[in-house]
Design an enzyme around this catalytic site. Structure first.
Site, PDB file in Angstrom:
ATOM      1  CG  ASP A  23      -1.786   1.214   1.338  1.00  0.00           C
ATOM      2  OD1 ASP A  23      -2.396   1.563   0.325  1.00  0.00           O
ATOM      3  OD2 ASP A  23      -1.851   1.846   2.413  1.00  0.00           O
ATOM      4  CB  SER A  24       0.235   4.839  -0.388  1.00  0.00           C
ATOM      5  OG  SER A  24      -0.851   5.005   0.495  1.00  0.00           O
ATOM      6  CB  CYS A  66      -3.349   0.022  -2.273  1.00  0.00           C
ATOM      7  SG  CYS A  66      -3.374   1.698  -2.921  1.00  0.00           S
ATOM      8  CD  GLU A  88       0.369   7.029   5.922  1.00  0.00           C
ATOM      9  OE1 GLU A  88       1.480   7.037   6.472  1.00  0.00           O
ATOM     10  OE2 GLU A  88      -0.149   5.980   5.466  1.00  0.00           O
ATOM     11  CB  CYS A 116      -9.073   4.633   0.581  1.00  0.00           C
ATOM     12  SG  CYS A 116      -7.440   5.019   1.244  1.00  0.00           S
TER      13      CYS A 116
END
Ligand code: DGL
Length: 269
Positions: A11-12, A74, A153, A185
């Site tokens: 994933d990011s 993701c 995040e 997401c």
């Protein structure tokens, strides 16, 4: 590929850990390697070609780690990169779209389904296609939520900023009369508390994680890929950007399984 090899998950950033949690619950004997592309988070504001390039670099890293299957944890990569890389690797590659669509189709009663995801993903309308492939009578309303990933995040999961962003993005979907909301997401399940509080008990949240791992189990059964070793599973975590916030936020979700974060570069491997 050996059955005892790890599963690759990427994933990011911390979002894919919501899928890792389901993986550890539903397939506790499997080893995995997690990669968080924290040098490029958030993906939502990136161009398609950039996102596909990130996927290629991460796939090269995963292939070098000799993973036996990949979970693209993701929504953005599942919508944009997966259709392009799907046939280029000789191993099972699963995304979260079909699972998210199935989860939503199972829980909706009035057939009005909201989907929240990154801006990059909602532009593709990929969730809408998957949901309407199950039943074209479903009405699907997608909304991009660009403030959510930076909040997650940063570990800002239930403060005033998160509440304001939730109200901004979700009220238009509530106005459409949805009874189901797909968390399209993988970062968004971190915000479940504030989202559920805002939408109220009559709107069911559809998190694709559990069904994604159900899909993985089916593939493993078909291809005889379940780990049959007796050694404890090895779980490793890699990022290429901020490792400290990944560690802090990740531990809030999966606890001390996340005991160490390896920092590496995968650019142009
Ligand atoms: N967690 C990701 C997704 O599911 C990426 C979010 C982002 O980096 O914007 O789409």
């Amino acid at each position: 590929m050996g059955k005892n090899n790890p599963i690759g998950v990427f994933d990011s950033g911390v979002g894919g850990l919501t899928v890792v949690k389901a993986l550890m619950d539903q397939m506790p004997d499997e080893s995995f390697i997690y990669f968080g592309d924290t040098a490029h988070v958030p993906y939502g504001s990136k161009e398609e070609w950039e996102i596909m390039g990130y996927a290629r670099d991460i796939m090269t890293f995963m292939m070098r780690k000799k993973v036996k299957a990949i979970v693209v944890a993701c929504g953005t990569h599942s919508s944009i990169s997966l259709p392009f890389i799907q046939d280029d690797y000789n191993l099972p590659l699963l995304g979260v779209l079909k699972a998210g669509a199935r989860t939503a189709a199972r829980v909706t009663q009035n057939g009005k389904i909201g989907v929240i995801a990154t801006l990059a993903a909602t532009k593709q309308l990929a969730f809408t296609r998957e949901i309407q492939a199950i039943d074209e009578g479903f009405s699907v309303f997608e909304a991009g939520c660009p403030k959510f990933v930076p909040l997650v995040e940063a570990g800002m999961l239930d403060g005033e900023e998160a509440r304001e962003a939730v109200a901004e993005y979700l009220q238009p979907l509530l106005d459409k009369g949805i009874d189901t909301l797909v968390l399209g997401c993988t970062h968004y399940p971190f915000l479940t508390k504030v989202i559920q509080e805002y939408v109220g008990p009559d709107v069911r949240l559809a998190d694709p994680s559990c069904d994604t791992i159900e899909d993985l189990k089916k593939v493993f059964a078909e291809k005889d890929l379940f780990n049959e070793g007796t050694a404890a599973p090895v779980r490793s975590f890699y990022v290429n950007g901020n490792d400290e916030s990944f560690y802090q936020v990740g531990r809030r979700l999966i606890g001390d399984t996340l005991d160490y974060v390896n920092k590496i570069s995968v650019d142009g491997l």
